[in-house]
Design an enzyme around this catalytic site. Structure first.
Site, short mmCIF file in Angstrom:
data_model
loop_
_atom_site.label_atom_id
_atom_site.label_comp_id
_atom_site.label_asym_id
_atom_site.label_seq_id
_atom_site.Cartn_x
_atom_site.Cartn_y
_atom_site.Cartn_z
N LYS A 60 -6.13 4.72 8.25
CA LYS A 60 -5.01 5.53 7.74
C LYS A 60 -5.36 7.01 7.71
CE LYS A 60 -3.04 1.80 4.94
NZ LYS A 60 -2.78 1.28 3.58
N SER A 99 0.81 -1.22 0.00
CA SER A 99 0.00 0.00 0.00
C SER A 99 0.84 1.27 0.00
CB SER A 99 -0.94 0.01 1.21
OG SER A 99 -0.19 0.04 2.42
#
Length: 805
Positions: free
Chosen positions: A697, A654
């Site tokens: 996140k 990611s």
């Protein structure tokens, strides 16, 4: 190209409480069926309906997805309409006591038989001794004995008269009966016999030989008479004994006349009693009694006539449904118990005990796959039972003994049972691949999903589930706002606006905790505020590590910039997984480029702190750079990429887009905005791909920016595919609504680099060149310069080499 800056309504999803037509979940009806598991329910209905023995079920799914509760509830309703299976009894095998027989009986009859036989045994133990103490028995015995003595007396009287006539006397001695010659009515001595003339001695010897033969004949007849006496006495005893106890059996034979195997057992009991008559007869003479030693003649055992009530289904209201939580070998397949007596272990057929498979026979058995595999012998024995369609009770210790010992070998019980195994997908696919028998005996897979579609129907089902859970556990009922907040929490668990979680174990915990806080506050119903309080309390119990990392960032121990611009440096976003809690925090990603041919070096990989997926993401970057910039020149590049201040393992791809942005920034000498964090993986064509943990996140970077001060320019870049996963906290949504924080959704690297640098990425023109001043043109120019520099350096090295030579 223009990146998509998301509106506040795109960052979350709200469940409208007004769609519910109730004031409290107390008004709702009972929940019927299972929520959101139509595929699994179809498979279960098929597996339970088909009768073939190989079509057992394996329920796969994650813990908490409702596998156990669903199958138990379904089987409870289904089994109630099915017939009750037969009872089973174990009986003594009079022909081979080591192999007890098992017989089926109509449900409920075995208990009656067991009770009746227990009474029978008690009566036998009472009546049989009386037979040998009765006056009739003594009279019959004396009569037979008198007849024998009279016959025996006549034999010897006739022999004695004949001997007297022949001049002999019949005497009894220690060695038996002897014939002695007479003279003048008196026995002669040996010396007198020797003094007799030879003719007279010869005459006596001739007479004596004849009489001796007659004596031997009489003795043989006497032994025959003694044998006849024993047989007559035994026949008399059997006749009296059978007369004394026969009526006890007749009553039971009349009652169980339709059960032929029971009648056969009674016949065997009567035959055995008559064959064991010596054990019942009172012992003659003094008996030696040792402590703990039972004298067979004094205390005959009647246990061999008892009934072992092995399976009693009288109290069932349909087919049995058995869940065995501890499937050890003996718990599943039964055992033979032993009694330790004077240092030795003894057993008999009454000590045979049933296992879960016996209790479930004719119905359903539910097992946990992990527990079955953990217990030695259980899995293989289970397959044998399915294959042979019978349950055999065995002593597994026999396989490990050096010497064979005498033990019981009970006849197996025929098996007709549907077996349901519950396990995770890992166990199912491992068994399917590694065990060829598994696919033959567990042909039906019921796959429980961990998510369901977010539809109006499923939301209403959620409300029914909440009401059912409150009634079941006597919790405070929920109002519409509380139900709506639970549904929103469910969607957040899956991280998808279009899906709801099927992990009802987590939902049930939230219901309990929210009810607890409502009760603490003295409220009648659970509302949205109590659910929020439960969610926040759960986070607080688990977020110690998150707070420590946040403190380190605020103190400056962990270097994270939220303002300014830096070349070759970007804020990547990482997710930390700590058991049941996950949170996101920014990590500084840096890249440096320089002359060389080594390509992009992953410092984490070189330090053995990188996982294979992260390594793959870095390798993809080389493919992207080569495809875009090295079509007309060699890719003469050396660079390094690093997660700064990372002291643990790094896994996942990611951060590959963030690493690419740092590389492009270093090559183009363009600074990146530090107020923006980046997440998303990238492919070799420069397309941004979705990632997981997007909510954690974004919220993690927001928390850092909030602590350091929101400037209005801060935000996060995410893949456009993750927009449907956004279910952010209300605080973050409010900050976006007030333009104090931003979220961008992109689909390509070019969109992201434009946001980070403020410079157009540029599109390749028809002549193959990039627009002047664009990011791609700067990168391409720098790579060309590096290739030229390496070429010149290489020529210089060759020239110096020739001059030296």
């Amino acid at each position: 190209m223009k990146a998509n800056r998301l509106d506040p309504q795109q960052l979350s999803w709200r469940c409208d409480p007004l769609q519910f037509e109730f004031q409290s979940t107390e008004e709702l009806p009972e929940l019927e069926g299972t929520i959101g598991q139509s595929r699994a329910m179809t498979a279960i209905e098929f597996g339970l309906g088909i009768k073939d023995s190989g079509f057992n079920l394996f329920l796969i799914g994650e813990p908490g997805s409702g596998r156990s509760s669903t199958i138990k509830k379904l089987l409870k309703a289904r089994a109630g309409g099915e017939s009750v299976p037969s009872d089973w009894c174990y009986l003594n095998n009079f022909e081979d006591a080591t192999r007890p027989r098992c017989i089926p009986l109509p449900a409920g009859l075995a208990r009656d038989l067991h009770r009746d036989v227990e009474e029978l045994v008690a009566r036998l133990a009472e009546e049989i001794p009386k037979v040998f103490e009765s006056k009739e028995y003594e009279q019959q015995k004396n009569r037979i004995s008198g007849d024998y003595q009279e016959k025996n007396r006549k034999l010897f009287q006739e022999l004695e008269e004949q001997a007297n006539e022949e001049g002999f006397l019949l005497q009894r001695s220690v060695s038996g009966m002897v014939l002695v010659p007479l003279r003048d009515g008196h026995p002669i001595s040996q010396q007198d016999y020797e003094d007799l003339p030879d003719e007279e001695k010869a005459a006596l010897d001739e007479k004596g030989t004849g009489l001796q033969e007659r004596l031997n004949e009489v003795l043989r007849k006497g032994r025959d008479l003694e044998k006849e006496l024993r047989e007559a006495t035994l026949s008399m005893e059997k006749e009296i004994l059978l007369f004394a106890v026969g009526h006890l059996f007749e009553e039971l034979e009349q009652k169980y006349q339709e059960q032929q195997e029971v009648l056969d057992h009674f016949q065997g009991c009567k035959k055995d009693i008559l064959e064991r008559i010596d054990e019942f007869r009172p012992a003659q003479g003094p008996q030696i009694s040792l402590p703990g030693l039972k004298q067979g003649g004094q205390e005959p055992s009647f246990d061999r006539y008892r009934i072992n009530l092995f399976i009693d289904n009288r109290d069932l209201q349909g087919a049995p449904v058995v869940y065995e939580a501890n499937p050890t070998y003996f718990n599943l397949f039964g055992r033979i118990e032993h009694v330790i007596h004077m240092g030795g272990a003894t057993t008999n057929f009454t000590m045979i005990k049933a296992g879960a498979l016996h209790r479930a026979n004719g119905g359903y058995l539910i097992l946990d796959c992990r527990e079955v595999l953990l217990n030695v012998f259980s899995y293989e024995a289970l397959k044998r039972c399915i294959r042979n369609k019978e349950v055999k009770i065995e002593d597994m210790a026999e396989q490990f003994r050096l010497f064979a010992t005498v033990s019981l070998k009970p006849h197996p019980v025929p098996l007709k049972c549907k077996i349901i195994m519950i396990g995770t997908p890992l166990f199912y696919y491992l068994l399917y691949r590694l065990d060829p028998d598994f696919r033959k005996y567990f042909k039906v897979k019921a796959d429980f999903d961990f998510m369901m579609k977010n539809t109006w129907e499923n939301v209403q089902q959620y409300a029914l589930f909440i009401g059912a859970k409150c009634r079941e556990e006597q919790l405070k009922h929920f109002d519409p706002s509380g139900v709506a907040r639970v549904v929103e929490y469910s969607a957040r668990l899956i991280e998808d606006k279009e899906k709801l979680s099927s992990r009802f174990i987590d939902i049930a915990d939230l219901i309990r905790e929210a009810s607890f806080y409502a009760e603490q506050q003295g409220r009648e119903r659970v509302s949205e505020e109590h659910v929020n309080l439960a969610v926040e309390a759960k986070i607080y119990r688990s977020n110690k590590v998150e707070e420590r990392i946040q403190e380190a960032i605020e103190e400056g121990s962990l270097l994270v910039d939220t303002e300014g611009e830096v070349v070759g440096q970007v804020n990547g976003l990482s997710v930390y997984l700590l058991g049941d809690y996950a949170f996101g925090k920014p990590s500084r990603v840096t890249a440096r480029t320089f002359l060389g041919k080594a390509g992009v070096v992953n410092i984490e990989r070189e330090a053995k702190l990188s996982g294979p997926i992260h390594d793959k993401g870095l390798m993809i970057l080389s493919g992207f750079l080569g495809d875009r910039y090295a079509q007309d020149k060699p890719l003469a590049l050396a660079g390094s990429v690093c997660f700064e201040q990372s002291y643990g393992g790094v896994e996942g791809d990611s951060a590959s887009s963030a690493e690419l942005y740092a590389l492009l920034s270093s090559l183009a000498a363009l600074p990146l905005r530090q107020e923006i964090a980046v997440t998303g993986s990238v492919n070799q064509r420069g397309q941004i791909q979705p990632i997981g943990g997007v909510n954690e996140k974004i919220e993690g970077f927001y928390a850092v920016c909030k602590a350091k001060g929101l400037t209005g320019g801060q935000g996060v870049i995410i893949p456009v595919q993750n927009v449907k996963n956004l279910l952010l906290k209300e605080e973050v949504v409010d900050a976006v609504r007030e333009n104090r924080f931003h979220v961008w959704a992109i689909s390509t690297v070019d969109e992201g680099i434009e946001i980070l640098t403020g410079v157009a990425a540029g599109t390749r023109q028809e002549d193959g060149c990039w627009p002047q001043g664009s990011v791609n043109q700067r990168v391409d120019q720098r790579l060309l310069e590096m290739a030229e520099a390496i070429r010149r350096f290489g020529k210089g090295s060759e020239k110096n080499g020739k001059e030296d030579s």
